[in-house]
Design a protein around this motif. Structure first.
Motif, PDB file in Angstrom:
ATOM      1  N   LEU A  52      -2.039  -0.476  -4.608  1.00 36.84           N
ATOM      2  CA  LEU A  52      -2.996   0.527  -4.175  1.00 36.84           C
ATOM      3  C   LEU A  52      -3.144   0.365  -2.675  1.00 36.84           C
ATOM      4  O   LEU A  52      -3.509  -0.719  -2.192  1.00 36.84           O
ATOM      5  CB  LEU A  52      -4.355   0.343  -4.859  1.00 36.84           C
ATOM      6  CG  LEU A  52      -5.517   1.122  -4.219  1.00 36.84           C
ATOM      7  CD1 LEU A  52      -5.312   2.626  -4.349  1.00 36.84           C
ATOM      8  CD2 LEU A  52      -6.864   0.708  -4.812  1.00 36.84           C
ATOM      9  N   GLY A  55      -5.428   4.875  -0.240  1.00 38.25           N
ATOM     10  CA  GLY A  55      -5.984   5.836  -1.177  1.00 38.25           C
ATOM     11  C   GLY A  55      -5.040   6.313  -2.246  1.00 38.25           C
ATOM     12  O   GLY A  55      -5.345   7.265  -2.968  1.00 38.25           O
ATOM     13  N   THR A  56      -3.875   5.661  -2.386  1.00 37.51           N
ATOM     14  CA  THR A  56      -2.879   6.079  -3.369  1.00 37.51           C
ATOM     15  C   THR A  56      -2.464   4.903  -4.231  1.00 37.51           C
ATOM     16  O   THR A  56      -2.109   3.838  -3.712  1.00 37.51           O
ATOM     17  CB  THR A  56      -1.640   6.663  -2.674  1.00 37.51           C
ATOM     18  OG1 THR A  56      -2.024   7.800  -1.885  1.00 37.51           O
ATOM     19  CG2 THR A  56      -0.603   7.097  -3.691  1.00 37.51           C
ATOM     20  N   LEU A  57      -2.505   5.076  -5.558  1.00 34.25           N
ATOM     21  CA  LEU A  57      -2.049   4.062  -6.496  1.00 34.25           C
ATOM     22  C   LEU A  57      -0.595   4.377  -6.868  1.00 34.25           C
ATOM     23  O   LEU A  57      -0.292   5.471  -7.356  1.00 34.25           O
ATOM     24  CB  LEU A  57      -2.923   4.059  -7.747  1.00 34.25           C
ATOM     25  CG  LEU A  57      -2.584   2.997  -8.793  1.00 34.25           C
ATOM     26  CD1 LEU A  57      -2.929   1.609  -8.282  1.00 34.25           C
ATOM     27  CD2 LEU A  57      -3.317   3.279 -10.107  1.00 34.25           C
ATOM     28  N   LYS A  70      -3.695   9.741  -6.832  1.00 35.52           N
ATOM     29  CA  LYS A  70      -4.835   9.623  -5.921  1.00 35.52           C
ATOM     30  C   LYS A  70      -5.896   8.721  -6.544  1.00 35.52           C
ATOM     31  O   LYS A  70      -6.296   8.923  -7.693  1.00 35.52           O
ATOM     32  CB  LYS A  70      -5.419  11.000  -5.620  1.00 35.52           C
ATOM     33  CG  LYS A  70      -4.528  11.862  -4.742  1.00 35.52           C
ATOM     34  CD  LYS A  70      -5.232  13.148  -4.362  1.00 35.52           C
ATOM     35  CE  LYS A  70      -4.358  14.003  -3.468  1.00 35.52           C
ATOM     36  NZ  LYS A  70      -5.030  15.273  -3.079  1.00 35.52           N
ATOM     37  N   TRP A  71      -6.348   7.747  -5.786  1.00 38.33           N
ATOM     38  CA  TRP A  71      -7.320   6.781  -6.279  1.00 38.33           C
ATOM     39  C   TRP A  71      -8.624   7.457  -6.666  1.00 38.33           C
ATOM     40  O   TRP A  71      -9.324   7.009  -7.576  1.00 38.33           O
ATOM     41  CB  TRP A  71      -7.549   5.706  -5.219  1.00 38.33           C
ATOM     42  CG  TRP A  71      -8.394   4.544  -5.663  1.00 38.33           C
ATOM     43  CD1 TRP A  71      -9.572   4.128  -5.123  1.00 38.33           C
ATOM     44  CD2 TRP A  71      -8.106   3.614  -6.721  1.00 38.33           C
ATOM     45  NE1 TRP A  71     -10.054   3.019  -5.768  1.00 38.33           N
ATOM     46  CE2 TRP A  71      -9.163   2.681  -6.755  1.00 38.33           C
ATOM     47  CE3 TRP A  71      -7.062   3.489  -7.635  1.00 38.33           C
ATOM     48  CZ2 TRP A  71      -9.208   1.633  -7.676  1.00 38.33           C
ATOM     49  CZ3 TRP A  71      -7.102   2.445  -8.550  1.00 38.33           C
ATOM     50  CH2 TRP A  71      -8.164   1.538  -8.567  1.00 38.33           C
ATOM     51  N   THR A  72      -8.966   8.558  -6.005  1.00 39.61           N
ATOM     52  CA  THR A  72     -10.225   9.255  -6.316  1.00 39.61           C
ATOM     53  C   THR A  72     -10.201   9.898  -7.691  1.00 39.61           C
ATOM     54  O   THR A  72     -11.252  10.263  -8.234  1.00 39.61           O
ATOM     55  CB  THR A  72     -10.505  10.342  -5.258  1.00 39.61           C
ATOM     56  OG1 THR A  72      -9.355  11.190  -5.139  1.00 39.61           O
ATOM     57  CG2 THR A  72     -10.816   9.710  -3.902  1.00 39.61           C
ATOM     58  N   VAL A  74      -8.628   8.329 -10.347  1.00 35.52           N
ATOM     59  CA  VAL A  74      -8.415   7.261 -11.328  1.00 35.52           C
ATOM     60  C   VAL A  74      -9.759   6.883 -11.949  1.00 35.52           C
ATOM     61  O   VAL A  74     -10.760   6.703 -11.245  1.00 35.52           O
ATOM     62  CB  VAL A  74      -7.763   6.024 -10.669  1.00 35.52           C
ATOM     63  CG1 VAL A  74      -7.708   4.856 -11.655  1.00 35.52           C
ATOM     64  CG2 VAL A  74      -6.355   6.381 -10.191  1.00 35.52           C
ATOM     65  N   LEU A 119     -14.907   1.576  -8.802  1.00 32.54           N
ATOM     66  CA  LEU A 119     -13.605   1.901  -8.210  1.00 32.54           C
ATOM     67  C   LEU A 119     -13.742   2.357  -6.757  1.00 32.54           C
ATOM     68  O   LEU A 119     -12.832   2.172  -5.949  1.00 32.54           O
ATOM     69  CB  LEU A 119     -12.904   2.980  -9.032  1.00 32.54           C
ATOM     70  CG  LEU A 119     -12.449   2.567 -10.439  1.00 32.54           C
ATOM     71  CD1 LEU A 119     -11.772   3.742 -11.137  1.00 32.54           C
ATOM     72  CD2 LEU A 119     -11.511   1.384 -10.383  1.00 32.54           C
ATOM     73  N   SER A 241     -10.417   2.369   2.417  1.00 33.98           N
ATOM     74  CA  SER A 241      -9.216   3.091   2.004  1.00 33.98           C
ATOM     75  C   SER A 241      -8.797   4.126   3.037  1.00 33.98           C
ATOM     76  O   SER A 241      -7.656   4.581   3.046  1.00 33.98           O
ATOM     77  CB  SER A 241      -9.457   3.782   0.661  1.00 33.98           C
ATOM     78  OG  SER A 241     -10.533   4.695   0.765  1.00 33.98           O
TER      79      SER A 241
END
Length: 354
Positions: A52, A55-57, A70-72, A74, A119, A241
């Motif tokens: 991660l 901001g990207t997993l 996109k982490w937002t 998840v 998160l 992030s």
């Protein structure tokens, strides 16, 4: 026109700098693709969590290859393997990631402590067992131009790599500029820097002890080769992030070979630096990085130097970028009288990120 004897040494420096960038490392480790990622719309993905960052997993799957989420978006992450987790408050946690009690949470179970985080508090995750290359992030950029009427050719090459483990990290940066023109002397500018750092527990992970080494060449400013080494303390004033900001201070020593002379200068300098980075994860992804290092001479005659770099890159397709870079080097007292005090360059280039 024939090259002067010392030009051969200057032109050979890029090869030397690139040679110093080569590291031999054993094969990287990996684990079974049994990690689970749940999104806020109910979608579920299974694979191997690679990292991660920004901001990207990144998840490597059997069915769809490597995908970016996109982490937002998840909702949950589950893995039986150990990870290093960074929070926006500066904490560094190590452990497995079992099923959390609720959506929007990340549970980290370590050898001595268990923590449940929102998160939104987490901005960096990396598998602990992964080898060297899986822990490296960076980019390579190349630009070139040609003017037929004057037979002018210019190229630019830049690269950066970032590496971090639980105990140590490193940043490697390379900038190389070269230009030649008919009936005119060739000009070049090279800079290779390596910074190694170790987190300080006393500052909750926000402070680092660092060691720095540099090799530089810029005949326009009166030196064929400058070697620099030293160290100091760096402190993150912001880390999330969306980017970071860090200030640093220390002491360095340099050795300077003067252009067209056998003269060699050695000096001690006080180093003060600042670097800030900003990321945008929506397409087109954007990465902005700005840094400045100042060097105030402690020994010999009064002298002040500053190095500034600004880079903005946009991702046009996955991993490929277009970049605009500004580099500026200032020296209040260059080693030769006819040398330039200021050397500014602006380049555009195509790049690849990894």
């Amino acid at each position: 026109m024939p090259a002067r004897p010392n030009q051969a040494r200057r032109h050979g420096l890029p090869a030397l700098l690139l040679g110093l960038c080569v590291f031999f490392v054993g094969p990287a480790g990996a684990h079974d693709r049994t990690d689970l990622v749940f999104l806020d719309n109910g979608d579920r993905f299974q694979g191997e969590i690679r990292k991660l960052a920004q901001g990207t997993l990144t998840l490597k799957t059997d069915a769809a290859g490597t995908i970016s989420l996109k982490w937002t978006h998840v909702a949950r992450v589950v893995s039986q393997y150990e990870y290093e987790v960074h929070t926006i408050s500066g904490e560094r946690l190590y452990g497995t990631l079992p099923e959390p009690d609720g959506s929007g949470e990340l549970k980290v179970v370590g050898s001595s402590v268990t923590r449940t985080l929102a998160l939104t508090e987490v901005f960096w995750i990396l598998p602990i067992e992964h080898g060297f290359w899986n822990r490296v992030r960076g980019s390579v950029d190349f630009g070139a131009s040609y003017v037929q009427s004057t037979s002018a050719v210019q190229y630019s090459l830049s690269a950066d790599a970032h590496y971090k483990t639980r105990r140590i990290g490193g940043d490697l940066r390379l900038n190389s500029l070269f230009s030649t023109q008919e009936d005119a002397e060739s000009a070049s500018q090279q800079n290779l820097s390596l910074v190694l750092f170790r987190p300080l527990r006393a500052l909750r992970g926000r402070g680092n002890l660092f060691a720095i080494g540099q090799l530089q060449s810029n005949p326009n400013q009166g030196f064929d080769l400058r070697s620099l080494a030293g160290g100091g303390l760096g402190v993150f004033v912001k880390e999330s992030s969306g980017g970071f900001a860090i200030v640093s201070a220390g002491v360095v020593a340099d050795r300077e070979q003067v252009t067209d002379s056998s003269e060699v200068n050695t000096n001690a300098e006080a180093l003060v630096g600042f670097r800030v980075a900003s990321y945008r994860t929506d397409f087109p992804r954007r990465h902005l990085s700005f840094g400045v290092n100042t060097f105030t001479y402690i020994t010999n005659s009064p002298r002040f130097r500053a190095q500034l770099d600004l880079k903005i890159s946009w991702e046009v397709i996955r991993h490929f970028t277009v970049s605009l870079t500004f580099l500026d080097n200032y020296d209040s007292r260059p080693p030769t009288q006819d040398a330039a005090k200021n050397d500014l360059s602006v380049t555009t280039s195509l790049g690849y990120t990894f």
